[in-house]
Design a protein around this motif. Structure first.
Motif, PDB file in Angstrom:
ATOM      1  N   GLU A  55       4.833  10.222  -0.563  1.00 45.33           N
ATOM      2  CA  GLU A  55       5.962   9.879   0.292  1.00 45.33           C
ATOM      3  C   GLU A  55       5.560   9.226   1.602  1.00 45.33           C
ATOM      4  N   ARG A  56       4.336   9.453   2.049  1.00 48.06           N
ATOM      5  CA  ARG A  56       3.893   8.897   3.326  1.00 48.06           C
ATOM      6  C   ARG A  56       2.787   7.854   3.160  1.00 48.06           C
ATOM      7  N   PHE A  57       1.761   8.199   2.392  1.00 43.79           N
ATOM      8  CA  PHE A  57       0.588   7.320   2.301  1.00 43.79           C
ATOM      9  C   PHE A  57       0.855   6.090   1.440  1.00 43.79           C
ATOM     10  N   LEU A  58       1.386   6.295   0.221  1.00 43.42           N
ATOM     11  CA  LEU A  58       1.593   5.163  -0.688  1.00 43.42           C
ATOM     12  C   LEU A  58       2.536   4.098  -0.124  1.00 43.42           C
ATOM     13  N   PRO A  59       3.653   4.472   0.528  1.00 41.19           N
ATOM     14  CA  PRO A  59       4.496   3.425   1.109  1.00 41.19           C
ATOM     15  C   PRO A  59       3.785   2.588   2.172  1.00 41.19           C
ATOM     16  N   ARG A  60       2.788   3.176   2.844  1.00 47.64           N
ATOM     17  CA  ARG A  60       2.061   2.417   3.874  1.00 47.64           C
ATOM     18  C   ARG A  60       1.131   1.385   3.262  1.00 47.64           C
ATOM     19  N   ILE A  61       0.461   1.756   2.177  1.00 55.50           N
ATOM     20  CA  ILE A  61      -0.510   0.814   1.599  1.00 55.50           C
ATOM     21  C   ILE A  61       0.117  -0.091   0.548  1.00 55.50           C
ATOM     22  N   GLY A  62       1.308   0.261   0.046  1.00 56.52           N
ATOM     23  CA  GLY A  62       1.933  -0.513  -1.029  1.00 56.52           C
ATOM     24  C   GLY A  62       2.063  -2.005  -0.763  1.00 56.52           C
ATOM     25  N   PRO A  63       2.580  -2.422   0.409  1.00 55.74           N
ATOM     26  CA  PRO A  63       2.743  -3.858   0.655  1.00 55.74           C
ATOM     27  C   PRO A  63       1.447  -4.650   0.642  1.00 55.74           C
ATOM     28  N   TRP A  64       0.318  -3.981   0.806  1.00 52.92           N
ATOM     29  CA  TRP A  64      -0.951  -4.712   0.845  1.00 52.92           C
ATOM     30  C   TRP A  64      -1.291  -5.336  -0.498  1.00 52.92           C
ATOM     31  N   ALA A  65      -0.732  -4.806  -1.569  1.00 52.69           N
ATOM     32  CA  ALA A  65      -0.954  -5.440  -2.873  1.00 52.69           C
ATOM     33  C   ALA A  65      -0.360  -6.847  -2.880  1.00 52.69           C
ATOM     34  N   LEU A  66       0.837  -6.987  -2.324  1.00 52.34           N
ATOM     35  CA  LEU A  66       1.469  -8.302  -2.257  1.00 52.34           C
ATOM     36  C   LEU A  66       0.746  -9.205  -1.263  1.00 52.34           C
ATOM     37  N   TYR A  67       0.316  -8.642  -0.128  1.00 58.30           N
ATOM     38  CA  TYR A  67      -0.437  -9.449   0.833  1.00 58.30           C
ATOM     39  C   TYR A  67      -1.719  -9.987   0.190  1.00 58.30           C
ATOM     40  N   GLY A  68      -2.400  -9.123  -0.553  1.00 53.86           N
ATOM     41  CA  GLY A  68      -3.621  -9.560  -1.229  1.00 53.86           C
ATOM     42  C   GLY A  68      -3.349 -10.630  -2.262  1.00 53.86           C
ATOM     43  N   LEU A  69      -2.230 -10.482  -3.000  1.00 53.83           N
ATOM     44  CA  LEU A  69      -1.855 -11.480  -3.996  1.00 53.83           C
ATOM     45  C   LEU A  69      -1.596 -12.834  -3.340  1.00 53.83           C
ATOM     46  N   LEU A  70      -0.816 -12.856  -2.267  1.00 54.78           N
ATOM     47  CA  LEU A  70      -0.499 -14.109  -1.588  1.00 54.78           C
ATOM     48  C   LEU A  70      -1.742 -14.743  -0.980  1.00 54.78           C
ATOM     49  N   PHE A  71      -2.584 -13.931  -0.389  1.00 54.12           N
ATOM     50  CA  PHE A  71      -3.834 -14.443   0.183  1.00 54.12           C
ATOM     51  C   PHE A  71      -4.710 -15.069  -0.898  1.00 54.12           C
ATOM     52  N   THR A  72      -4.809 -14.387  -2.045  1.00 53.34           N
ATOM     53  CA  THR A  72      -5.612 -14.906  -3.160  1.00 53.34           C
ATOM     54  C   THR A  72      -5.076 -16.250  -3.641  1.00 53.34           C
ATOM     55  N   ILE A  73      -3.760 -16.360  -3.749  1.00 55.94           N
ATOM     56  CA  ILE A  73      -3.157 -17.608  -4.214  1.00 55.94           C
ATOM     57  C   ILE A  73      -3.433 -18.742  -3.232  1.00 55.94           C
ATOM     58  N   VAL A  74      -3.295 -18.477  -1.930  1.00 60.84           N
ATOM     59  CA  VAL A  74      -3.566 -19.514  -0.929  1.00 60.84           C
ATOM     60  C   VAL A  74      -5.003 -20.011  -1.045  1.00 60.84           C
ATOM     61  N   ILE A  75      -5.954 -19.096  -1.105  1.00 56.01           N
ATOM     62  CA  ILE A  75      -7.361 -19.491  -1.163  1.00 56.01           C
ATOM     63  C   ILE A  75      -7.672 -20.213  -2.469  1.00 56.01           C
ATOM     64  N   LEU A  76      -7.149 -19.709  -3.578  1.00 55.15           N
ATOM     65  CA  LEU A  76      -7.420 -20.322  -4.876  1.00 55.15           C
ATOM     66  C   LEU A  76      -6.951 -21.775  -4.908  1.00 55.15           C
ATOM     67  N   PHE A  77      -5.738 -22.014  -4.433  1.00 54.20           N
ATOM     68  CA  PHE A  77      -5.205 -23.370  -4.478  1.00 54.20           C
ATOM     69  C   PHE A  77      -5.784 -24.253  -3.382  1.00 54.20           C
ATOM     70  N   ALA A  78      -6.260 -23.659  -2.297  1.00 56.53           N
ATOM     71  CA  ALA A  78      -6.978 -24.445  -1.288  1.00 56.53           C
ATOM     72  C   ALA A  78      -8.288 -24.962  -1.853  1.00 56.53           C
ATOM     73  N   LEU A  79      -8.953 -24.129  -2.655  1.00 59.27           N
ATOM     74  CA  LEU A  79     -10.226 -24.533  -3.265  1.00 59.27           C
ATOM     75  C   LEU A  79     -10.044 -25.637  -4.293  1.00 59.27           C
ATOM     76  N   GLN A  80      -8.928 -25.620  -5.005  1.00 59.40           N
ATOM     77  CA  GLN A  80      -8.737 -26.551  -6.116  1.00 59.40           C
ATOM     78  C   GLN A  80      -7.660 -27.602  -5.849  1.00 59.40           C
ATOM     79  N   GLY A  81      -7.147 -27.632  -4.621  1.00 64.35           N
ATOM     80  CA  GLY A  81      -6.060 -28.549  -4.321  1.00 64.35           C
ATOM     81  C   GLY A  81      -6.398 -30.002  -4.559  1.00 64.35           C
ATOM     82  N   GLU A  82      -7.614 -30.399  -4.230  1.00 67.28           N
ATOM     83  CA  GLU A  82      -8.003 -31.808  -4.392  1.00 67.28           C
ATOM     84  C   GLU A  82      -7.976 -32.212  -5.860  1.00 67.28           C
ATOM     85  N   GLN A  83      -8.528 -31.344  -6.731  1.00 66.80           N
ATOM     86  CA  GLN A  83      -8.531 -31.654  -8.166  1.00 66.80           C
ATOM     87  C   GLN A  83      -7.118 -31.741  -8.717  1.00 66.80           C
ATOM     88  N   ILE A  84      -6.273 -30.799  -8.322  1.00 67.58           N
ATOM     89  CA  ILE A  84      -4.902 -30.766  -8.838  1.00 67.58           C
ATOM     90  C   ILE A  84      -4.120 -31.997  -8.373  1.00 67.58           C
TER      91      ILE A  84
END
Length: 361
Positions: free
Chosen positions: A227-256
């Protein structure tokens, strides 16, 4: 992400999501565009991001994946995994979808749509061999699937990936084409290389999630933890996902950006693949009476692919500028928005399922 977890037992899930979760497709679209623009507008950014690598993957991407997976794995009730391992229908269905149908379907689609483009065709076949061990946990959680089932199926995929990836690569790229009178190629991926990738990108967050739950509950109790700990860390999964997508497409943007028509050609069989695998998994789960949560988990674990491993193998074997590597990069370009859309399709179908009590959260 946190509201999805807490509304898992209510029918009007989408309406009760937080703003962060409700507009997930928008954030992902913005992240993809931002990554592509960064890659195009900042010269040398790709070299900087790739300066340090972990197992052939850029360090920022590796960190994003670890951050993305940890909160979801910290939510898993590890004391209930035995309720999943005893479900033979789920386990057999997952193994058939992931290790029989999935690679065969991608092989067929690659040859049907890309018969005269051997580099892209090979890259797609490699994507089909790399079964998902990472982002599927996110899609499953967003769609209110069975977390414990997802953890078990991901673990099974990880073991099979180490054992089967190189062997299946040899079969689908060399042996089967020879039998059918088609062009043959090779793949260089050792079990150690694959096992190392699994240990890094699944093993670390899995161990961290397990230890966090075990010692968090022991020190403060289950109520505080959930009830306390999981709600605090839960949004970080989405933050990590968005960060990963930004970096992945930054690396391959020129090819695409440089080869848009090639991206379209690669995207067509990928769209067919994700739709068939997800739909097949959903129909199989529903026909076996698995209930909504495990049917959803079965469908997403069948449809997702380990693009990190596919890209790493393609780059290590054929080079970063190869058509095989581009095919691997287009994988998440198509997979991410398609599977996000399927999350909403899955939630819309939820009311059609009769309640089946398996592992509650």
């Amino acid at each position: 992400m946190s509201d999805i977890a807490t509304t898992a037992e209510h029918p009007a899930v989408v309406g009760r999501l937080s703003t962060l979760d409700r507009f997930l497709p928008v954030w992902i679209g913005v992240a993809m565009v931002a990554g592509l623009l960064l890659g195009r507008l900042i010269p040398g950014l790709g070299d900087v991001l790739s300066a340090v690598e972990i197992d052939g993957i850029s360090l920022p991407i590796a960190l994003g994946l670890l951050i993305m997976m940890y909160p979801v794995l910290a939510k898993v009730r590890y004391d209930r995994l035995d309720t999943v391992t005893g479900d033979r229908k789920l386990l057999v269905g997952s193994l058939l979808l992931n290790w029989v149908l999935g690679p065969a379907l991608m092989f067929a689609l690659a040859w049907i749509f890309l018969p005269d483009l051997p580099e892209y065709r090979t890259g797609l076949i490699i994507v089909g061999l790399a079964r998902c061990i990472a982002m599927v946990i996110i899609w499953n959680d967003l769609a209110c699937g069975d977390r414990e089932a997802a953890a078990v199926l991901v673990a099974i995929n990880s073991v099979f990936q180490v054992i089967m990836f190189a062997a299946l690569g040899w079969f689908y790229l060399s042996v089967l084409p020879g039998w059918l009178g088609l062009e043959q190629t090779t793949i260089d991926a050792s079990p150690w290389q694959i096992g190392r990738s699994v240990l890094i990108f699944l093993g670390i967050p899995l161990l961290a999630g397990y230890l966090t739950r075990r010692y968090g509950e022991k020190a403060r109790g289950r109520a505080w933890y959930e009830e306390r700990f999981l709600p605090r860390i839960g949004p970080w999964a989405l933050y990590g996902l968005l960060f990963t997508i930004v970096i992945l497409f930054a690396l391959q943007g020129e090819q695409i950006a440089a080869r848009p028509l090639d991206v379209v050609q690669i995207a067509i069989p990928l769209l067919a693949y994700f739709a068939i695998m997800w739909g097949g998994g959903y129909l199989l789960g529903a026909s076996m009476g698995l209930g909504y949560e495990r049917t959803t988990t079965l469908a997403f674990t069948a449809a997702g692919n380990n693009f990190e491993l596919a890209i790493a193998v393609a780059i290590a074997t054929y080079g970063a500028s190869s058509g095989q590597a581009l095919a691997g990069v287009v994988g998440p370009l198509i997979e991410v928005p398609v599977l996000v859309a399927l999350v909403y399709v899955s939630l819309a179908l939820r009311k059609r399922f009769a309640p089946v009590h398996t592992a509650t959260v």
